[in-house]
Scaffold this motif. Structure first.
Motif, PDB file in Angstrom:
ATOM      1  N   GLY A 198      61.689  19.955  55.641  1.00 41.31           N
ATOM      2  CA  GLY A 198      63.345  20.074  55.295  1.00 41.31           C
ATOM      3  C   GLY A 198      64.227  18.731  55.981  1.00 41.31           C
ATOM      4  O   GLY A 198      63.145  17.198  56.389  1.00 41.31           O
ATOM      5  N   HIS A 232      73.752  29.835  59.569  1.00 38.74           N
ATOM      6  CA  HIS A 232      72.203  29.314  58.887  1.00 38.74           C
ATOM      7  C   HIS A 232      70.798  29.815  58.935  1.00 38.74           C
ATOM      8  O   HIS A 232      70.494  29.769  58.627  1.00 38.74           O
ATOM      9  N   PRO A 266      69.388  31.329  55.835  1.00 40.22           N
ATOM     10  CA  PRO A 266      69.720  29.967  55.140  1.00 40.22           C
ATOM     11  C   PRO A 266      70.290  29.913  53.937  1.00 40.22           C
ATOM     12  O   PRO A 266      71.506  29.074  53.306  1.00 40.22           O
ATOM     13  N   GLN A 267      70.026  30.956  53.131  1.00 36.60           N
ATOM     14  CA  GLN A 267      69.579  31.001  51.602  1.00 36.60           C
ATOM     15  C   GLN A 267      71.333  31.188  51.066  1.00 36.60           C
ATOM     16  O   GLN A 267      72.097  31.147  50.114  1.00 36.60           O
ATOM     17  N   VAL A 287      73.368  27.636  51.518  1.00 32.21           N
ATOM     18  CA  VAL A 287      72.448  26.683  51.274  1.00 32.21           C
ATOM     19  C   VAL A 287      71.320  27.336  50.282  1.00 32.21           C
ATOM     20  O   VAL A 287      70.881  27.787  50.765  1.00 32.21           O
ATOM     21  N   SER A 303      67.543  26.944  49.689  1.00 35.74           N
ATOM     22  CA  SER A 303      66.890  26.684  50.604  1.00 35.74           C
ATOM     23  C   SER A 303      65.580  27.597  50.889  1.00 35.74           C
ATOM     24  O   SER A 303      65.718  28.423  49.925  1.00 35.74           O
ATOM     25  N   ASN A 304      64.425  27.097  51.389  1.00 36.88           N
ATOM     26  CA  ASN A 304      63.054  27.686  51.335  1.00 36.88           C
ATOM     27  C   ASN A 304      62.736  27.569  53.303  1.00 36.88           C
ATOM     28  O   ASN A 304      61.914  28.329  53.131  1.00 36.88           O
ATOM     29  N   MET A 305      64.094  27.524  53.826  1.00 36.16           N
ATOM     30  CA  MET A 305      63.787  28.092  54.920  1.00 36.16           C
ATOM     31  C   MET A 305      63.275  29.097  55.390  1.00 36.16           C
ATOM     32  O   MET A 305      64.603  29.932  54.479  1.00 36.16           O
ATOM     33  N   MET A 347      69.175  18.295  49.092  1.00 33.90           N
ATOM     34  CA  MET A 347      68.293  19.911  48.598  1.00 33.90           C
ATOM     35  C   MET A 347      68.459  19.441  47.284  1.00 33.90           C
ATOM     36  O   MET A 347      67.725  20.221  46.344  1.00 33.90           O
ATOM     37  N   THR A 394      65.284  20.875  45.259  1.00 35.66           N
ATOM     38  CA  THR A 394      65.302  21.501  44.408  1.00 35.66           C
ATOM     39  C   THR A 394      63.751  21.244  42.967  1.00 35.66           C
ATOM     40  O   THR A 394      63.248  21.949  42.613  1.00 35.66           O
TER      41      THR A 394
END
Ligand code: HEM
Ligand code: HEM
Ligand SMILES: [Fe+2]
Lengths: 297, 471
Positions: free
Chosen positions: A110, A128, A132-133, A136, A139-141, B420, B424
């Motif tokens: 991140g 967030h 988180p998604q 964003v 995001s993969n947080m 971002m 991705t």
């Protein structure tokens, strides 16, 4: 000599220890004299308050440092991305004197968080961290919704004492009844804010006339829509109706004024600066999109 | 070994058994966190989130799989090279028990979030104390065995073992120094940039004293044993040894290039990192030259393949590492996926291949039997190498691409890509890496199956009994 060593394990062991200690002394022990030298001290850098310290300990517990770093390097791209708008917003040694342990990290899955404080309004962080998604989309947080649980403040005072940080009874009382998420946001909002890197920020290349090169160009608006959804919708709403940020559909400002706002941000009001991350062209495209939806209800 | 030796290999068996279990755990968790990076829904808070699992992965891999096997193999090697039995079998048995206790405690506490946060030194202070006891027992037992040896000359493997024992002790004690505030919480004794500099002195030399000198000790012992050829040059071994342990300690700051630690520390780290190529490659070349005239063994002897591929990956690793230590290159790839690519070429290609070979060599001897299936061992080999190469190569490409995107700027000086947009772009590579991990996991199952079958076909009294009886 080496032949002798091969028959004398104790001497070999001692000699190996000596050999190991040479580099250790020069590169690990000696630097204690130079790092954190008083001359590197920064007056504005303050220790953590009880609430911030608890937040920091949750950051450690959750291993956020496995995905986030906390040092901005003096490289053009690092400064532009993680201390946007400044030229000398990279990390200084004096900023970390209260960090036991340091949380610089080794991997940026991140973004860097050294200057996250004040970048977003608190409300953004609450949303967030929980999902988180939702803010964003790609995001993969991980989601940290469980941080809404009450904060355990039973050893807060012991922690402050162990680190020798000053505190008041009021500050200790303020921790009671808070959630872990409150503490985390308090910590995040402190990060990087002790030195005035934002004030040192240059105005940015905003000279010349601020005219939208994409005015009347439908393609600009199409790309602008995508950019809006990726960067702005989380705060201003998918339909520009406002959320954490204000509604944008009925702006009474000129495109030039709007450009300045987006490019430089509104410091401490929670509108991040996008000049360094989007650049002029993309900012104009977003504006084309916003203008195209003007007056919608 | 005509005389009655009295070697005891019971603890070696125990350590190998448990290290394989922990190795399996490490790889399972590695595969899980690889998938979490592409499917964040796979995080199951609070215990099974990426932030808590990644340290579990590294600890299980380095301490459970790495150190566990080293302990078992060091006991085996030391007895053979000193022609003396383990000084105290009782202590060694206790050590095995304590080792497993430490690893179980580590796994449980890391998942609960008890964590000092410093990389490879995550375990909280009560476990640190157990680790210190564990290491003291190990050190005393090995050193006393060496003191009581019946073979005067100490073979090169023993020096690497001695260096490991001293090195790990110094590193561990300093970097874990802390201020406890409760049983489960402590703060580092050092602050800020000092703490970072101590941490990477430790972190980098953990690579030296855990991921380099022990596999070298094993390599120098088992390569001749497995191939029947002696090590090419003893003298080269000596010079490589002393210069390796001298130079490594200067280079920790190559993990901190461009950070606010003094420039001269960074410059020294960069210089010594490049110099490290020499002692590292001395071992590589020593291995290659030993194989002179014996290269056909790469086809006929599956163990030779493991050892020679292993030392080759070590060679590549010790060229890539110094490149990463150069400021300009570091500015580019530091913090990106390039680094996990580097890490796993070393962890999978070097450390694990050598450990697999050592275990393949030992198990049939310890259980007085033949390996169940050489075919399966070959399948294991090729799948493991394939999985590892998919992992490393995809991460190098990913790292370079992300670095390029992160640094790209527009004509007006603004950044060309948002964070971002770079993230991705990583997803396809992370899918590939997870695929490589699954292939590696399959290879590991084949390995474990083969070992179980071999043990089942053997008898509990292995080489010890044979050595006692035979001439
Ligand atoms: C094939 C099975 C494995 C998979 C799929 C795997 C996966 C991973 C992943 C996803 C990470 C995090 C990378 C990141 O931060 O972006 C990681 C880190 C790490 N793994 Fe593995 N791993 C495997 C086997 C191993 C083994 C066997 C070892 C050691 C012997 C190991 C040692 C490490 C280390 C030291 C790190 C930390 C790297 C760093 O800080 O840059 N891994 N692994
Ligand atoms: C001459 C020998 C070597 C040198 C000079 C070297 C250099 C480096 C450098 C500069 C980094 C930092 C990359 C970055 O974060 O930008 C690194 C990371 C790493 N290397 Fe090496 N390397 C060497 C050999 C090895 C070997 C043999 C291994 C064994 C597996 C290894 C394992 C690691 C690990 C685990 C890390 C990740 C540390 C972390 O960030 O958590 N290295 N190496
Ligand atoms: Fe290193």
């Amino acid at each position: 000599m080496f032949d002798l060593l091969e028959k004398k394990p104790v001497i070999l062991l001692l000699l190996a220890a000596v050999v190991i200690m040479i580099g250790t002394t020069v590169t690990m022990i000696a630097p204690f004299k130079w790092i954190n030298d008083p001359s590197q001290k920064i007056a504005g850098v303050k220790p953590y308050t009880p609430l911030q310290l608890e937040g920091r300990d949750i950051y450690i517990r959750e291993g956020c440092n496995n995905c986030h770093t906390q040092t901005v390097r003096p490289l053009v791209a690092d400064v532009a991305r993680y201390a946007p708008g400044s030229t000398d917003g990279y990390s200084k040694v004096g900023e970390f004197v209260y960090d036991q342990p340091h949380l610089w990290g080794s991997r940026r899955t991140g973004p860097d968080l050294a200057r996250i404080g004040g970048k977003y309004p608190g409300a953004w962080h609450y949303k967030h961290m929980v999902d988180p998604q939702s803010m964003v989309p790609k995001s993969n947080m991980p989601s940290y919704a469980f941080l809404k649980q009450p904060l355990d403040s039973s050893i807060t005072e012991r922690k402050m004492k162990a680190l020798g940080f000053p505190y008041t009874q009021g500050e200790l009382d303020a921790v009671k009844g808070k959630t872990e998420l409150d503490a985390m946001v308090a910590y995040l909002q402190k990060l990087g804010n002790d030195i005035p890197w934002r004030k040192a920020a240059v105005a940015g290349p905003l000279v010349g006339d601020l005219k939208n090169p994409f005015a009347g160009n439908a393609a600009g608006g199409v790309e602008g829509k995508k950019l809006y959804e990726e960067n702005c919708a989380q705060c201003h709403g998918k339909d520009l109706k406002g959320d954490i940020g204000v509604p944008l559909a009925e702006l009474k400002k000129t495109e030039g004024e709007i450009f300045t706002t987006i490019y430089q941000g509104l410091d401490r009001l929670g509108m991040p600066a996008f000049g360094d991350t989007l650049g002029k062209e993309k900012v104009w495209k977003v504006i084309s999109y916003i203008s195209s939806r003007k007056g919608e209800k | 070994m005509g005389v009655k030796t009295g070697y005891s290999d019971e603890v070696t068996k125990g350590f190998l058994f448990w290290s394989i279990i922990w190795g399996l755990v490490a790889v399972l968790v590695g595969v899980l966190i690889s998938f979490q990076l592409v499917f964040p829904q796979l995080n199951f808070p609070p215990f099974l989130t990426y932030g808590r699992l990644r340290p579990l992965h590294t600890n299980a891999a380095i301490f459970g799989w790495g150190i566990g096997s080293f302990m078992g193999m060091f006991y085996y090697i030391t007895q053979r090279l000193t022609k003396a039995p383990i000084w105290s079998l009782g202590l060694a048995r206790f050590q095995l028990w304590l080792f497993n206790l430490v690893i179980v405690l580590a796994a449980v506490t890391l998942l609960m979030g008890y964590n000092q946060s410093k990389e490879y030194a995550e375990l909280e202070w009560p476990i640190d104390i157990l680790v210190v006891i564990l290491w003291v027992i190990f050190t005393v037992n090995i050193l006393m065995t060496i003191m009581k040896r019946k073979e005067e000359q100490m073979y090169v493997s023993l020096w690497y073992i001695i260096a490991t024992l001293v090195g790990v002790a110094v590193l561990y004690l300093v970097n874990n120094a802390g201020i406890p505030v409760s049983l489960t919480k402590s703060y580092s004794a050092f602050a800020g940039a000092n703490d970072a500099n101590v941490q990477w002195w430790y972190g980098h030399n953990a690579v030296a004293m855990v991921l380099t000198t022990p596999p070298l000790a094993i390599f120098y012992y088992f390569l001749p044993k497995s191939t029947g050829v002696p090590i090419y040059s003893h003298r080269m071994g000596i010079i490589a040894f002393w210069s390796l342990i001298f130079m490594y300690l200067w280079t920790g700051a190559h993990h901190l290039l461009w950070t606010p630690i003094p420039d001269w520390v960074q410059t020294l780290a960069m210089g010594f990192s490049i110099m490290l190529i020499a002692p590292s490659w001395a071992s590589v070349i020593n291995g290659y030259l030993s194989m002179n005239g014996q290269w056909h063994q790469m086809r006929d002897n599956y163990l030779a393949k493991f050892f020679i591929f292993g030392i080759t990956f070590y060679g590549l690793q010790t060229l890539q590492g110094p490149a990463q230590a150069v400021r300009t290159f570091s500015a580019f790839i530091h913090y990106t996926d390039w680094v996990p690519g580097h890490v796993h070429m070393g962890a999978l290609g070097w450390v694990s291949l050598i450990l697999f070979a050592g275990i393949y060599y030992l198990i049939p001897r310890l259980y007085n039997t033949e390996l169940h299936s050489v075919k399966l061992a070959n399948a294991h080999f090729w799948l493991a190498v394939t999985g590892q190469l998919i992992y490393s190569i995809s991460m190098w490409i990913a790292g370079v691409q992300q670095a390029t995107m992160l640094h790209a700027t527009n004509a007006d000086g603004s950044l060309h890509y948002s964070f971002m947009e770079t993230l991705t772009e990583m997803y396809p590579y992370w899918h590939m890496r997870a695929g490589g991990g699954v292939i590696y996991l399959v290879s590991l199952f084949i390995f474990i199956y083969n070992i179980i079958k071999t043990v089942q076909s053997g008898s509990a009294t292995g080489e010890t009994a044979r050595a006692t009886g035979a001439a």
